[in-house]
Design an enzyme around this catalytic site. Structure first.
Site, PDB file in Angstrom:
ATOM      1  CG  HIS A  62     -17.555  44.255  57.087  1.00 19.45           C
ATOM      2  ND1 HIS A  62     -16.735  44.870  56.177  1.00 19.45           N
ATOM      3  CD2 HIS A  62     -18.796  44.253  56.534  1.00 19.45           C
ATOM      4  CE1 HIS A  62     -17.452  45.230  55.112  1.00 19.45           C
ATOM      5  NE2 HIS A  62     -18.700  44.866  55.301  1.00 19.45           N
ATOM      6  CB  SER A 109     -19.649  44.353  52.356  1.00 19.75           C
ATOM      7  OG  SER A 109     -19.756  45.664  52.824  1.00 19.75           O
ATOM      8  CG  ASP A 168     -13.699  45.815  55.920  1.00 13.27           C
ATOM      9  OD1 ASP A 168     -14.417  45.768  56.923  1.00 13.27           O
ATOM     10  OD2 ASP A 168     -14.092  45.503  54.786  1.00 13.27           O
TER      11      ASP A 168
END
Length: 766
Positions: free
Chosen positions: A227, A552, A171
């Site tokens: 994220h 996600s 990520d």
């Protein structure tokens, strides 16, 4: 010169998920506009072509293993790879051409070279393939409870909260020191762990046991985006009390596998996620000893041999590592999936039963429920209501930047339309900059009833498309339209949950339509998890969280569930874990009705796959459909891949002429995806008993409309544990039927006194 069109509708300034970090979108659109309007004079075309031929780009090179050779030292492997590189000029440095060397994910390397050099390299016998890398994109309190994961019972008890399992996350990096990554109650990493921490010595612990940066190797993988921090804590965050976002969704934040270990491999930056970095991270993760890989990123559909995630994932499953990937955020369009390979768990996104409600109330008394994470306490008065597109300008209707400057919206509630490649929160910023008091954002028709809770910059609510049309009608019906927004806070108990959200990518699979994808859906809408910084500018706390949405977010939920199952059943293969997840999924919402999609109609099989994940049931599936890595080779031959293309995936020579290829639907998958014409088709499946030693199962068929389904034998019996049994299923068009739809769906379920093992059936008619 032709243009490349694209659609981008982030919640803030960056992408579909609520990232709340400004991104210079105007510059992007200016650049695209410039490119689309620029044309070459014919006299310059040859110069441009010559320039492109000399440009160095990153290429991924797959080379053939030399029989019997083992490189004991990484230096020897590196030296062998460098021998493939083009001869350099006297003043150049060959080592600067090498980007990554791979050992586990593939046999090969990534290097800088020109297009002509790549073509020459491909002529070598030892080179299997050479491809220019692509840049992939990222695809996020209450969800464990929604998944029926509860302390001291069921799967959390059986798996000891994921103790001893290592989840590797690829990520944007991670935020060490966040309370979600505290190691209270954690055991030491297992002895097999070989990874390293590139932060300082105090940043890693028994929770966060490894960190690497494959974008900028000289820097630690600090998450400047959010994220990666969010996905990591979703999968395996520790218990954090009093978590909330802007005062909403208050509770204890918990990852799905709170006592699993985490390793972060940074592969993404502001420019995206390069394939070469993804392969390098998977290579390291395999070497380090992870048990689960979680990738909330991907590109579009592509042949598996040309998809580095699929290739790296195959190497991972060969080592017993489970791979979970997001399905993509390109829904609700059909055939819009990412990460379609059958050895990957492809995860779609659905809602949970928590909403952060904001209700638009009109002057005529009508109320329309929507969502907003920002819930001001002092907003209640009615204001004049205007439609931003009343002037007939579509740019204004979308509340694009600068579009409201010459409109009278000061002190008014402004109705904006979703879409146009404009961030949802950016629309609110435009209303605020123009002096508006509040925003009502209505969906476009494609997104229907799927709404999201965003951290808006002013009082706002996001409402369904149908309600937006009613508000437009109200505005046109009176000379003095008025409105306010009633902020009702966090509400739990929505009986329509789970529902498939509009952005979740849909099947059928483009690359392999004989495999049903997505495999599963899980929580991916308005998910609370760790964040690097506070959304409240006045806050000084380091207990920072955010609520965002995307596949996600659903992917790490399933990564965490896979970790729990790995801990509870350490002898299960990746295919066995996937089978347990799929065959125990449910298709009914909390209101005991079929799971719906953004239209509020029952979601089809290409949206849900097997259904919504049911972790407690997955812990005890009764039967599993297992697949060994070598079983995929006849399937790949059946796809029509060349021997060299299969070798790219498997890292072993393949000869399809000597292998009996199988149709796609013959793979021992836990679901059926049939392309059915006038001829009958028969497929077999082999199940393994992981339930009681002495047990028997009979079948129940919910036949797809227009299809006759036969099953033989009618009963399968087991006398010992881990015993296998094979059955055959036949499909043929029903005689005399008038079914005209392009596809139909149903299921085959094997039922015993203790278990129900369901396989979904999709039939596409040709």
């Amino acid at each position: 010169m032709s243009c490349i069109g694209f659609s981008l509708e982030p919640s803030c300034w960056k992408m579909e998920e609520n990232r709340c970090r400004k991104f210079p979108m105007v510059a992007v659109f200016f650049l695209v506009g410039f490119i689309c309007s620029f044309s070459f004079h014919p006299a310059t075309a040859q110069t441009v072509l010559e320039h492109e031929q000399n440009v160095l780009s990153t290429y991924i090179v797959h080379v053939r293993k030399r029989a019997g050779e083992v490189f004991a030292r990484s230096e020897d492997l590196q030296s062998w790879y460098q021998s493939f590189l083009p001869q350099m000029t006297p003043n150049s440095d060959q080592t600067n051409r090498m980007v990554h060397s791979y050992k586990n994910s593939i046999t090969g390397f990534a290097a800088k070279m020109t297009a002509d050099e790549a073509k020459e390299l491909l002529k070598l016998d030892a080179v299997v393939s050479v491809k220019q890398e692509k840049i992939f994109s990222l695809h996020t309190t209450h969800s464990p409870s929604f998944l029926n994961l509860n302390p001291g019972v069921g799967l959390w008890k059986d798996s000891t909260l994921g103790k001893g399992v290592i989840i590797g996350v690829l990520d944007t990096g991670i935020t060490p020191g966040h309370p979600s990554f505290d190691d209270e109650g954690m055991s030491s990493p297992p002895a097999k762990w070989k990874g390293k921490c590139t932060f300082n010595a105090t940043s890693c612990n028994n929770k966060l046991i490894g960190t690497r940066n494959f974008v900028t190797s000289t820097l630690p993988p600090t998450d400047e985006d959010g994220h990666g921090t969010h996905t990591s804590s979703t999968a395996a965050g520790n218990f954090v009390k009093n978590a909330n976002v802007l005062g909403q969704a208050l509770g204890t934040a918990i990852g799905v596998a709170p006592h699993a270990h985490l390793a972060m491999y940074q592969v993404c930056s502001d420019v995206g996620c390069p394939e070469s970095s993804i392969l390098a991270a998977m290579d390291a993760a395999i070497e380090d000893g992870v048990d689960v890989l979680s990738l909330s990123l991907g590109g579009g559909s592509t042949p598996f041999y040309a998809d580095s995630i699929a290739v790296g994932a195959f190497s991972a499953i060969q080592k017993g590592i489970f791979v979970s990937c997001s399905a993509g955020n390109s829904g609700p369009i059909n055939t819009s999936l990412s990460n379609e390979a059958p050895w990957i768990l492809t995860v779609g996104a659905s809602t949970i039963d928590r909403t952060v409600k904001a209700t638009a109330k009109l002057g005529n008394g009508a109320e329309y429920n929507g969502e907003s994470l920002f819930q001001p306490k002092d907003f209640g008065s009615a204001y004049p209501l205007v439609y931003a597109g009343a002037n007939g300008n579509q740019t204004s209707a979308l509340c694009a930047e600068g579009s409201l400057r010459n409109l009278d919206v000061k002190g008014k509630v402004v109705l904006c339309e979703r879409g146009g490649g404009i961030a949802r929160i950016a629309k609110g910023q435009e209303v605020k900059d123009a002096g508006g008091a509040a925003m009502i954002m209505m969906n476009d028709e494609l997104n229907g009833y799927s709404t999201l809770a965003d951290a808006h910059v002013l009082p706002a609510t996001h409402i369904p498309y149908a309600d937006g049309l009613k508000i437009k009608s109200y505005i046109n019906s009176t000379s003095n339209p008025m409105a306010t927004i009633l902020f009702k806070g966090t509400i739990i108990g929505n009986s329509e949950a789970p529902a498939v959200t509009s952005f979740s990518s849909r099947g059928p699979s483009f690359e392999s339509p004989g495999i049903l994808k997505p495999d599963i859906i899980g929580p991916g809408v308005s998910i609370l998890a760790a964040w690097p910084f506070s959304l409240d500018n006045s806050s000084t706390t380091d207990v920072t969280f955010n609520i965002i949405s995307g596949t996600s977010m659903s992917c790490p939920h399933l990564s965490g569930i896979a970790a729990l199952l790995k801990s509870s059943h350490p002898d299960w293969s990746p295919a066995a874990i996937k089978s347990a997840i799929m065959t125990t999924a449910y298709q009914i919402n909390l209101g005991s009705k079929p799971i719906v999609d953004e239209t509020l109609l029952p979601a089809d099989i290409f949206a849900t796959g097997a259904g919504h994940v049911n972790p407690p049931k997955a812990d005890d599936p009764g039967l599993i459909y297992d697949i060994k890595p070598d079983n995929y080779i006849p399937y790949l031959c059946g796809l029509g891949y060349k021997d060299s293309e299969i070798e790219t995936i498997t890292q072993e020579k393949a000869k399809c002429l000597q292998i009996k290829s199988i149709p796609q639907a013959q793979l021992n998958y836990p679901s059926f995806s049939i392309i059915l014409g006038s001829s009958a088709q028969n497929y077999s499946r082999t199940v393994t008993n992981v339930g009681p030693a002495d047990s028997s199962y009979t079948y129940k068929v919910d036949a797809p409309e227009g299809v006759d389904v036969t099953v033989y034998p009618s009963e399968i019996k087991f006398s010992v544990a881990v015993q296998m049994a094979t059955y055959t299923v036949g499909f043929h068009r029903s005689s005399g039927g008038s079914f005209t739809k392009p596809f139909a769906q149903g299921s085959l379920t094997w039922v015993s006194s203790d278990h129900s093992v369901r396989s979904p059936i999709a039939v596409v008619f040709k």
